[in-house]
Design an enzyme around this catalytic site. Structure first.
Site, short mmCIF file in Angstrom:
data_model
loop_
_atom_site.label_atom_id
_atom_site.label_comp_id
_atom_site.label_asym_id
_atom_site.label_seq_id
_atom_site.Cartn_x
_atom_site.Cartn_y
_atom_site.Cartn_z
N ASP A 34 0.83 -1.21 0.00
CA ASP A 34 0.00 0.00 0.00
C ASP A 34 0.87 1.26 0.00
O ASP A 34 1.98 1.25 0.55
CB ASP A 34 -0.90 -0.03 1.25
CG ASP A 34 -2.08 0.91 1.12
OD1 ASP A 34 -2.28 1.49 0.05
OD2 ASP A 34 -2.82 1.06 2.12
N HIS A 51 2.75 3.29 -8.90
CA HIS A 51 2.57 1.87 -9.19
C HIS A 51 3.81 1.31 -9.93
O HIS A 51 4.25 0.20 -9.68
CB HIS A 51 1.32 1.64 -10.02
CG HIS A 51 0.05 2.04 -9.32
ND1 HIS A 51 -0.21 1.67 -8.02
CD2 HIS A 51 -1.03 2.78 -9.72
CE1 HIS A 51 -1.40 2.15 -7.65
NE2 HIS A 51 -1.90 2.83 -8.66
N ARG A 85 -11.78 2.23 -8.66
CA ARG A 85 -10.84 3.32 -8.98
C ARG A 85 -11.15 3.89 -10.36
O ARG A 85 -11.82 3.25 -11.16
CB ARG A 85 -9.41 2.79 -8.94
CG ARG A 85 -9.04 2.38 -7.55
CD ARG A 85 -7.60 1.99 -7.41
NE ARG A 85 -7.36 1.72 -6.01
CZ ARG A 85 -6.21 1.92 -5.39
NH1 ARG A 85 -5.17 2.37 -6.05
NH2 ARG A 85 -6.09 1.67 -4.11
N LEU A 145 11.01 -20.44 -4.50
CA LEU A 145 9.96 -19.59 -3.91
C LEU A 145 8.68 -19.64 -4.75
O LEU A 145 8.73 -19.56 -5.97
CB LEU A 145 10.47 -18.14 -3.88
CG LEU A 145 9.45 -17.09 -3.40
CD1 LEU A 145 9.30 -17.15 -1.89
CD2 LEU A 145 9.87 -15.69 -3.83
N ARG A 202 1.79 -5.01 6.11
CA ARG A 202 1.09 -3.96 5.34
C ARG A 202 1.90 -2.68 5.42
O ARG A 202 2.30 -2.25 6.51
CB ARG A 202 -0.32 -3.71 5.86
CG ARG A 202 -1.04 -2.65 5.01
CD ARG A 202 -2.51 -2.52 5.26
NE ARG A 202 -3.10 -1.63 4.26
CZ ARG A 202 -4.35 -1.69 3.83
NH1 ARG A 202 -5.17 -2.60 4.31
NH2 ARG A 202 -4.80 -0.86 2.91
N SER A 210 -8.49 -4.99 4.71
CA SER A 210 -9.02 -4.72 3.37
C SER A 210 -9.39 -6.00 2.61
O SER A 210 -9.04 -6.16 1.44
CB SER A 210 -8.01 -3.89 2.55
OG SER A 210 -7.73 -2.69 3.21
C1 FPP Z 1 -1.82 0.27 -3.27
O1 FPP Z 1 -1.40 1.59 -3.35
C2 FPP Z 1 -1.37 -0.47 -4.41
C3 FPP Z 1 -2.18 -1.09 -5.33
C4 FPP Z 1 -3.63 -1.08 -5.29
C5 FPP Z 1 -1.61 -1.80 -6.44
C6 FPP Z 1 -0.41 -2.58 -6.10
C7 FPP Z 1 0.22 -3.05 -7.31
C8 FPP Z 1 1.53 -3.04 -7.54
C9 FPP Z 1 2.53 -2.57 -6.58
C10 FPP Z 1 2.05 -3.56 -8.80
C11 FPP Z 1 1.37 -4.84 -9.19
C12 FPP Z 1 2.24 -5.56 -10.04
C13 FPP Z 1 2.05 -6.81 -10.47
C14 FPP Z 1 3.13 -7.49 -11.12
C15 FPP Z 1 0.76 -7.53 -10.30
P1 FPP Z 1 -2.51 2.71 -3.46
O2 FPP Z 1 -2.70 3.03 -4.90
O3 FPP Z 1 -3.73 2.28 -2.75
O4 FPP Z 1 -1.79 3.87 -2.71
P2 FPP Z 1 -2.50 5.01 -1.83
O5 FPP Z 1 -3.20 4.29 -0.70
O6 FPP Z 1 -1.34 5.81 -1.36
O7 FPP Z 1 -3.42 5.75 -2.73
#
Ligand code: FPP
Length: 254
Positions: A34, A51, A85, A145, A202, A210
């Site tokens: 997150d 991201h 989103r 892994l 987290r 969540s």
């Molecule tokens: C949360 O941050 C993150 C996500 C919802 C997406 C997580 C995904 C990745 C890190 C990449 C995924 C990659 C693969 C290979 C599947 P947020 O957007 O909720 O952040 P915020 O809470 O600060 O808005």
């Protein structure tokens, strides 16, 4: 909270001093990644940059987990609620598995990593599904892994599906309600082939689940950090593992 003001390069990934006790490595680590959006916002960048940076963190965490002998790493990449989103962000997130796997698959192969997924793939865009299926197929024979992506995953939805299955079995007369056991539930979850997480991490200071692995996390140790996911390093992972090693797991006993 200072960490977010330093870029990855300025942060030493070896700043956490001790090596973890090799005899007590969590077999399964689950992570709610997150803080990508906040990371980007604090730099005046679009959320997509957060991201993208978060993907680099995945590479580092996968390598570190393999190095210390973690058996399973489950990453919450997209929840059943994330469809809420903005469309452009969802589209971007749906491209990440392809980007990640296109770039990282050779390295995952070299490191003997096996890719798996949990979640409902039926509503993912075809390009996302294909990329993930390809990675799952091509790494199926690897024995290192297990890297398990939770993609369009929701813990409640997973449980509802199990309840439906059991209800159907009762209706078909092959099961008596009184005979339903915990093992029967566990054995019908999407995680039926992997053990429950030992450690949940987290990032970003949020202290909630969540809708992540609601059944499976019943006895896991939780570790929360203010570090935003794009800033999270192998060193942070080591800290989490060492905190885990200081805990006494009692599973309801004394
Ligand atoms: C949360 O941050 C993150 C996500 C919802 C997406 C997580 C995904 C990745 C890190 C990449 C995924 C990659 C693969 C290979 C599947 P947020 O957007 O909720 O952040 P915020 O809470 O600060 O808005």
């Amino acid at each position: 909270m200072m960490d977010q003001f330093f870029s990855r390069k300025e942060k030493s990934s070896e700043s956490y001093p001790h090596l973890p006790d090799q005899d007590n490595i969590p077999s399964h680590i689950a992570i709610i990644m997150d803080g990508n959006g906040r990371w980007a916002k604090s730099r005046g960048l679009p959320r997509s940059s957060g991201h993208r940076e978060g993907m680099k963190t995945i590479t580092e965490v996968v390598e570190k987990s393999g190095e210390i002998g973690v058996d399973y790493l489950t990453l919450y990449a997209f929840s059943t609620e994330n469809w809420k989103r903005p469309k452009t962000e969802v589209e971007f997130l749906m491209k990440l598995p392809e980007r990640f796997l296109h770039k990282e698959l050779p390295r995952l192969q070299k490191n003997n990593v096996q890719v798996k997924t949990i979640g409902d793939p039926s509503v993912l865009p075809a390009h996302t599904r294909r990329a993930v299926e390809k990675a799952v197929e091509e790494t199926a024979g690897n024995t290192g892994l297990i890297l398990n992506f939770a993609l369009n995953y929701g813990g409640r939805q997973e449980l509802v599906e199990v309840v439906r299955q059991l209800g159907q079995e009762v209706q078909n007369g092959v099961l008596e309600p009184d005979d339903i056991t915990e093992d029967m539930l566990s054995g019908r979850l999407l995680t039926r082939d992997i053990p429950d997480p030992d450690l949940l991490i987290r990032t970003s200071g949020e202290i909630r689940l969540s809708n992540f692995m609601l059944w499976q996390l019943a006895y896991s140790e939780f570790w929360f950090t203010d570090v935003l996911w794009p800033d999270f390093t192998g060193s942070d992972l080591m800290e989490a593992v060492q905190r885990y090693q200081q805990r006494k797991r009692r599973y309801g006993g004394v």
